[in-house]
Write an enzyme that holds these catalytic residues in place. Structure first.
Site, PDB file in Angstrom:
ATOM      1  N   ASP A  28      29.558   8.465  22.964  1.00 12.20           N
ATOM      2  CA  ASP A  28      30.401   8.202  21.798  1.00 12.20           C
ATOM      3  C   ASP A  28      29.619   8.588  20.535  1.00 12.20           C
ATOM      4  O   ASP A  28      28.435   8.286  20.403  1.00 12.20           O
ATOM      5  CB  ASP A  28      30.811   6.717  21.748  1.00 12.20           C
ATOM      6  CG  ASP A  28      31.951   6.478  20.779  1.00 12.20           C
ATOM      7  OD1 ASP A  28      33.050   6.123  21.231  1.00 12.20           O
ATOM      8  OD2 ASP A  28      31.742   6.646  19.547  1.00 12.20           O
TER       9      ASP A  28
ATOM     10  N   ASN B 251      41.649   1.041  24.774  1.00 13.94           N
ATOM     11  CA  ASN B 251      42.532   0.607  23.699  1.00 13.94           C
ATOM     12  C   ASN B 251      43.839   1.382  23.768  1.00 13.94           C
ATOM     13  O   ASN B 251      43.828   2.604  23.909  1.00 13.94           O
ATOM     14  CB  ASN B 251      41.862   0.863  22.346  1.00 13.94           C
ATOM     15  CG  ASN B 251      40.583   0.071  22.163  1.00 13.94           C
ATOM     16  OD1 ASN B 251      40.515  -1.093  22.557  1.00 13.94           O
ATOM     17  ND2 ASN B 251      39.559   0.673  21.587  1.00 13.94           N
TER      18      ASN B 251
ATOM     19  N   GLY C 155      43.473  -0.669  18.212  1.00 14.70           N
ATOM     20  CA  GLY C 155      42.366   0.103  17.647  1.00 14.70           C
ATOM     21  C   GLY C 155      42.223   1.502  18.205  1.00 14.70           C
ATOM     22  O   GLY C 155      41.192   2.152  17.987  1.00 14.70           O
TER      23      GLY C 155
ATOM     24  N   HIS D   6      41.057   7.256  27.108  1.00 16.35           N
ATOM     25  CA  HIS D   6      39.615   7.218  27.348  1.00 16.35           C
ATOM     26  C   HIS D   6      39.179   5.809  27.680  1.00 16.35           C
ATOM     27  O   HIS D   6      39.762   4.832  27.213  1.00 16.35           O
ATOM     28  CB  HIS D   6      38.837   7.752  26.143  1.00 16.35           C
ATOM     29  CG  HIS D   6      39.256   7.133  24.843  1.00 16.35           C
ATOM     30  ND1 HIS D   6      40.361   7.547  24.141  1.00 16.35           N
ATOM     31  CD2 HIS D   6      38.725   6.118  24.128  1.00 16.35           C
ATOM     32  CE1 HIS D   6      40.489   6.821  23.050  1.00 16.35           C
ATOM     33  NE2 HIS D   6      39.511   5.937  23.028  1.00 16.35           N
ATOM     34  N   LEU D   7      38.145   5.760  28.476  1.00 16.19           N
ATOM     35  CA  LEU D   7      37.579   4.479  28.878  1.00 16.19           C
ATOM     36  C   LEU D   7      36.200   4.376  28.226  1.00 16.19           C
ATOM     37  O   LEU D   7      35.366   5.261  28.388  1.00 16.19           O
ATOM     38  CB  LEU D   7      37.482   4.476  30.407  1.00 16.19           C
ATOM     39  CG  LEU D   7      37.141   3.197  31.135  1.00 16.19           C
ATOM     40  CD1 LEU D   7      37.760   3.248  32.516  1.00 16.19           C
ATOM     41  CD2 LEU D   7      35.650   3.066  31.272  1.00 16.19           C
ATOM     42  N   HIS D   8      36.004   3.309  27.445  1.00 17.00           N
ATOM     43  CA  HIS D   8      34.691   3.062  26.843  1.00 17.00           C
ATOM     44  C   HIS D   8      33.818   2.346  27.872  1.00 17.00           C
ATOM     45  O   HIS D   8      34.264   1.363  28.488  1.00 17.00           O
ATOM     46  CB  HIS D   8      34.802   2.122  25.633  1.00 17.00           C
ATOM     47  CG  HIS D   8      35.596   2.658  24.474  1.00 17.00           C
ATOM     48  ND1 HIS D   8      35.002   3.185  23.342  1.00 17.00           N
ATOM     49  CD2 HIS D   8      36.932   2.727  24.252  1.00 17.00           C
ATOM     50  CE1 HIS D   8      35.935   3.548  22.473  1.00 17.00           C
ATOM     51  NE2 HIS D   8      37.117   3.279  23.009  1.00 17.00           N
TER      52      HIS D   8
HETATM   53  P1  AMP Z   1      39.386   4.450  20.291  1.00 16.78           P
HETATM   54  O1  AMP Z   1      39.191   3.753  18.976  1.00 16.78           O
HETATM   55  O2  AMP Z   1      39.480   3.529  21.472  1.00 16.78           O
HETATM   56  O3  AMP Z   1      40.506   5.465  20.253  1.00 16.78           O
HETATM   57  O4  AMP Z   1      38.026   5.250  20.544  1.00 16.78           O
HETATM   58  C1  AMP Z   1      37.798   6.534  20.073  1.00 16.78           C
HETATM   59  C2  AMP Z   1      36.303   6.725  20.126  1.00 16.78           C
HETATM   60  O5  AMP Z   1      36.035   8.115  20.048  1.00 16.78           O
HETATM   61  C3  AMP Z   1      35.545   6.051  18.993  1.00 16.78           C
HETATM   62  O6  AMP Z   1      34.614   5.132  19.525  1.00 16.78           O
HETATM   63  C4  AMP Z   1      34.867   7.218  18.276  1.00 16.78           C
HETATM   64  O7  AMP Z   1      33.574   6.902  17.814  1.00 16.78           O
HETATM   65  C5  AMP Z   1      34.831   8.292  19.353  1.00 16.78           C
HETATM   66  N1  AMP Z   1      34.812   9.667  18.886  1.00 16.78           N
HETATM   67  C6  AMP Z   1      35.608  10.224  17.946  1.00 16.78           C
HETATM   68  N2  AMP Z   1      35.323  11.532  17.816  1.00 16.78           N
HETATM   69  C7  AMP Z   1      34.338  11.807  18.710  1.00 16.78           C
HETATM   70  C8  AMP Z   1      33.600  12.987  19.056  1.00 16.78           C
HETATM   71  N3  AMP Z   1      33.834  14.167  18.459  1.00 16.78           N
HETATM   72  N4  AMP Z   1      32.655  12.890  20.008  1.00 16.78           N
HETATM   73  C9  AMP Z   1      32.398  11.706  20.599  1.00 16.78           C
HETATM   74  N5  AMP Z   1      33.066  10.565  20.333  1.00 16.78           N
HETATM   75  C10 AMP Z   1      34.008  10.614  19.390  1.00 16.78           C
END
Ligand code: AMP
Ligand code: ZN
Length: 113
Positions: A29, A86, A92, A99-101
């Site tokens: 991330d 999310n 959020g 995507h899975l964090h």
């Molecule tokens: P969400 O808020 O669950 O949609 O998570 C999106 C995540 O993507 C956030 O934690 C961001 O920091 C991450 N993110 C956004 N752009 C990028 C990128 N270019 N490379 C890696 N992570 C990213």
């Protein structure tokens, strides 16, 4: 194609990729919320969890299995880790490609913010 994560899948946008197979890609991330923060995404574009189809069951299972495997490789398995998905703005979600964090390396609290 406007989707940020589709651009990571095609290589148009750089990412620190730590795992890749036919179905998923895992990468760091860009704004980590823990010492370890990986994102596991399907190669196929699915905007939100609301768009999941029955045929995606294996894919979603594979994303969770990938998180488990990465957590073990990163030595997070014993201490513990968190996986989060999310769905939509109220939760959020900011990138509309499922995507899975995978978060680990620190103590987490419950309930989450
Ligand atoms: P969400 O808020 O669950 O949609 O998570 C999106 C995540 O993507 C956030 O934690 C961001 O920091 C991450 N993110 C956004 N752009 C990028 C990128 N270019 N490379 C890696 N992570 C990213
Ligand atoms: Zn996408």
């Amino acid at each position: 194609m406007e989707c940020l994560f589709c651009k990571i899948v095609t290589g148009e946008l750089p990412a620190k990729i730590t795992y890749q197979d036919d179905l998923v890609i895992a990468f760091d991330d860009i704004n980590p919320q823990a010492p370890q923060h990986k994102l596991i995404i399907p190669q196929k574009h699915i905007a939100t969890l609301n768009d999941l189809q029955h045929e995606d069951n294996e894919l979603i299972g594979h994303m969770v299995q990938t998180a488990k495997m990465l957590a073990k490789n990163l030595n997070l398995a014993d201490d513990g880790y968190r996986i989060v998905m999310n769905c939509n703005a109220g939760a959020g979600q900011t990138v509309f490609h499922v995507h899975l964090h995978l978060l680990g390396g620190r103590q987490f609290i419950w309930p989450p913010g």
